[in-house]
Write an enzyme that holds these catalytic residues in place. Structure first.
Site: not given
Ligand code: APR
Length: 317
Positions: A11, A14-15, A83, A96, A119, A176
């Site tokens: 969430g 991107i979420g 990143r 990841n 993604i 990618h």
């Molecule tokens: N289960 C669910 N959510 C998780 C878990 C998990 N085990 N571990 C981490 N998260 C959540 C985090 O709490 C965070 O809210 O994943 C979310 C990632 O969000 P962001 O840090 O904002 O990253 P975002 O820009 O959305 O990118 C997510 O997509 O494009 C790729 O490289 C990018 O790997 C990254 C991913």
């Protein structure tokens, strides 16, 4: 027909955009899942409260419990770290991969019939791991990369030529990462080859090649360009739009021909690896992989991209 259900795992940046786009397009009821308590609930409450203004009528809710994704038609995964400046996508692999392992188990146990779009980066490795852990057939586990990389390529072409992005057709294949392969030969503006338009613009074939080389380089580094500007994370609007386009193709059985990260079974001479190739996406997920002949230069670039993906994926074994 019963309403469709879309679950979004992660969430974060991107979420959140995924949830808003899925709701605005009424793709189905939306569940946003995250491990951080309150985050998915807060974001989805905020999105849902826009529904009378935006005029969408689906339910949008947040969850920290995997059982909330039961009955999903499609699950989109963005869980994982993004990143920071100076990092490559591959630098994210160990962190990841642990996150993907647990997420894929949650999906396997709670949404065994869902399509899964990945993604999280490094994309080619994360989608492979997701397919292995879920054990889902490979037509149901797909990575989002090519739609985004192609959109970036098409944007740069449109801006260079001063034409609408609507009229540009351009595709990027392969992994990618830095080795992705923009297919210049078939890039066109409503059927007119892009290279011919560049040659006429500059009245100089050499200059046209240099301009295209710069567009290719910018495309390959486009994610890094955004990371460098944001400093605190990576691109999120365009990845979300790209994944929603793929989800819509599947949920609405559109038979779109889109570049997607799909498991190859001999196509393009590759077996058992996920690579970005043209796919027909419809109600069967990846319904077909569409092969076409690459010229010697494209084949060499594709081969080195495949080699880079294999090295990354094999490092997880
Ligand atoms: N289960 C669910 N959510 C998780 C878990 C998990 N085990 N571990 C981490 N998260 C959540 C985090 O709490 C965070 O809210 O994943 C979310 C990632 O969000 P962001 O840090 O904002 O990253 P975002 O820009 O959305 O990118 C997510 O997509 O494009 C790729 O490289 C990018 O790997 C990254 C991913």
């Amino acid at each position: 027909m019963a309403r469709r259900k879309i679950s979004l795992i992660g969430g974060g940046q991107i979420g959140g955009v995924l949830a808003q786009l899925a709701a605005q397009r009424e793709l189905g009821d939306v569940v946003l899942f995250d491990i951080v308590e309150g985050l998915p609930q807060g974001k989805t409450l905020d999105i849902a409260e826009a529904s009378p203004v935006d005029n969408f009528d689906v339910s949008v809710g947040g969850a920290n419990d995997f059982t909330a994704i039961k009955g999903s038609d499609i699950v989109i995964i963005t869980a994982g770290l993004p990143r920071k400046p100076g990092m490559s996508r591959d630098d994210l692999i160990s962190t990841n991969a642990k996150i993907m392992q647990s997420v894929a188990e949650g999906i396997r146990d709670n949404a065994p019939d869902a399509f899964v779009l990945v993604i999280s980066n490094p994309l080619d490795a994360m989608v492979t791991l997701c397919q292995r852990v879920t054990g889902f057939p490979s037509n149901r586990v797909i990575g989002m990369a090519g739609v985004l990389d192609s959109a970036r390529f098409a944007s740069f072409i449109a801006w260079e030529l001063g034409v609408s992005v609507r009229d540009v057709n351009a595709m990027v294949l392969g992994g990618h990462g830095d080795t992705m392969v923009p297919i210049v030969r078939y890039a066109n503006v409503n059927g007119i080859p892009v290279m011919e338009m560049l040659e006429r613009k500059y009245n100089d074939p050499k200059k046209a090649k240099e301009v295209m080389a710069a567009i290719i380089k910018r495309t390959q580094n486009a994610g890094g360009e955004v990371v460098g500007l944001l400093k605190t994370g990576s691109a999120f609007y365009s990845p979300a739009s790209s994944a929603i386009c793929m989800a819509e193709a599947i949920l609405r059985d559109q038979k779109r021909l889109l570049p997607a990260c799909a498991m190859l079974h001999g196509e393009f001479g590759v077996d058992g690896y996920y690579i970005g190739v043209p796919c027909v996406l419809g109600a069967g997920g990846v319904e077909r992989i569409v092969e076409f002949s690459l010229d010697a230069e494209e084949q060499a670039l594709f081969d080195s991209s495949v080699a880079a993906v294999k090295e990354l994926v094999d490092s997880m074994k």
